[in-house]
Write a protein that holds these residues in place. Structure first.
Motif, short mmCIF file in Angstrom:
data_model
loop_
_atom_site.label_atom_id
_atom_site.label_comp_id
_atom_site.label_asym_id
_atom_site.label_seq_id
_atom_site.Cartn_x
_atom_site.Cartn_y
_atom_site.Cartn_z
N LEU A 47 -6.00 9.32 0.23
CA LEU A 47 -5.65 7.99 0.75
C LEU A 47 -4.24 7.92 1.30
CD1 LEU A 47 -7.23 5.84 -2.09
CD2 LEU A 47 -8.17 6.28 0.18
N ASN A 48 -3.45 8.95 1.04
CA ASN A 48 -2.07 8.96 1.52
C ASN A 48 -1.79 10.24 2.32
OD1 ASN A 48 0.45 7.76 1.76
ND2 ASN A 48 1.26 8.79 -0.04
N LEU A 49 -2.82 10.84 2.86
CA LEU A 49 -2.69 12.14 3.51
C LEU A 49 -1.69 12.17 4.66
CD1 LEU A 49 -3.81 14.82 2.80
CD2 LEU A 49 -5.70 14.44 4.34
N ILE A 61 1.45 6.83 -6.65
CA ILE A 61 0.26 7.58 -7.05
C ILE A 61 0.34 9.02 -6.54
CG2 ILE A 61 -2.24 7.73 -6.72
CD1 ILE A 61 -2.23 4.62 -6.71
N SER A 62 0.91 9.23 -5.36
CA SER A 62 1.07 10.58 -4.83
C SER A 62 1.99 11.42 -5.71
CB SER A 62 1.62 10.54 -3.40
OG SER A 62 0.69 9.96 -2.53
N ILE A 63 3.03 10.79 -6.25
CA ILE A 63 3.91 11.50 -7.19
C ILE A 63 3.10 11.91 -8.42
CG2 ILE A 63 5.85 11.22 -8.77
CD1 ILE A 63 7.17 9.47 -6.63
N TYR A 64 2.28 11.01 -8.94
CA TYR A 64 1.44 11.32 -10.10
C TYR A 64 0.49 12.48 -9.78
CZ TYR A 64 -2.03 10.91 -13.75
OH TYR A 64 -2.89 11.18 -14.78
N ILE A 107 9.19 8.12 -0.65
CA ILE A 107 10.02 7.58 0.43
C ILE A 107 9.26 7.55 1.75
CG2 ILE A 107 12.11 7.97 1.79
CD1 ILE A 107 13.28 9.27 -0.81
N ILE A 108 8.65 8.67 2.12
CA ILE A 108 7.95 8.76 3.40
C ILE A 108 6.71 7.88 3.39
CG2 ILE A 108 6.77 10.30 5.01
CD1 ILE A 108 9.85 10.59 4.88
N SER A 109 6.03 7.79 2.24
CA SER A 109 4.86 6.90 2.15
C SER A 109 5.26 5.46 2.44
CB SER A 109 4.24 7.02 0.76
OG SER A 109 3.18 6.12 0.62
N LEU A 110 6.33 5.02 1.82
CA LEU A 110 6.80 3.65 2.02
C LEU A 110 7.19 3.42 3.48
CD1 LEU A 110 7.35 1.00 0.59
CD2 LEU A 110 9.61 1.86 0.03
N ILE A 111 7.92 4.35 4.06
CA ILE A 111 8.35 4.21 5.46
C ILE A 111 7.15 4.26 6.41
CG2 ILE A 111 9.64 5.32 7.33
CD1 ILE A 111 11.67 6.20 5.16
N PHE A 112 6.28 5.26 6.23
CA PHE A 112 5.14 5.44 7.13
C PHE A 112 4.23 4.22 7.14
CE2 PHE A 112 0.67 6.64 7.74
CZ PHE A 112 0.74 7.17 9.01
N TYR A 157 0.84 -1.20 0.00
CA TYR A 157 0.00 0.00 0.00
C TYR A 157 0.87 1.25 0.00
CZ TYR A 157 -3.67 3.28 1.30
OH TYR A 157 -4.55 4.34 1.32
N GLY A 158 1.89 1.30 0.85
CA GLY A 158 2.79 2.44 0.90
C GLY A 158 3.52 2.66 -0.41
#
Length: 104
Positions: free
Chosen positions: A37-39, A23-26, A80-85, A16-17
């Protein structure tokens, strides 16, 4: 720790991360609205980005964005932060589920 990373819960959160980061980059390039969804990861990324500009870059520069390394700029920090979080959250959820299963 390694056995925790094999858990389906953790793998799901990591996936998911990863995908929410992409998707956040897009969304960053094609929309003014943050991805709902990634707030949490986007908020943390923006805070970290501000701190990076403040402490690693030159905040007085009119192009402060370019005074820090490319990998630490937005939108790369979103990924990076999405994956870590989401990975850390997955590990925490997995631990809680294991504790609850043991107490039953």
């Amino acid at each position: 720790m390694l056995e925790s990373l094999k858990s389906k819960i953790v793998i799901g959160f990591i996936a998911y991360g990863f995908f929410m980061g992409l998707i956040s980059i897009y969304f960053f390039w094609h929309s003014d609205a943050p991805l709902i969804l990634n707030l949490p990861a986007i908020w943390i990324s923006n805070i970290i980005y501000g701190l990076l500009i403040e402490y690693l870059g030159d905040p007085s520069s009119p192009h402060a964005h370019y005074t820090i390394p490319w990998i630490l700029r937005i939108p790369q920090t979103y990924f990076i932060i999405s994956l870590i979080f989401w990975s850390v959250l997955g590990i925490l959820v997995d631990r809680i589920v294991k504790i609850l299963r043991q107490s039953i």
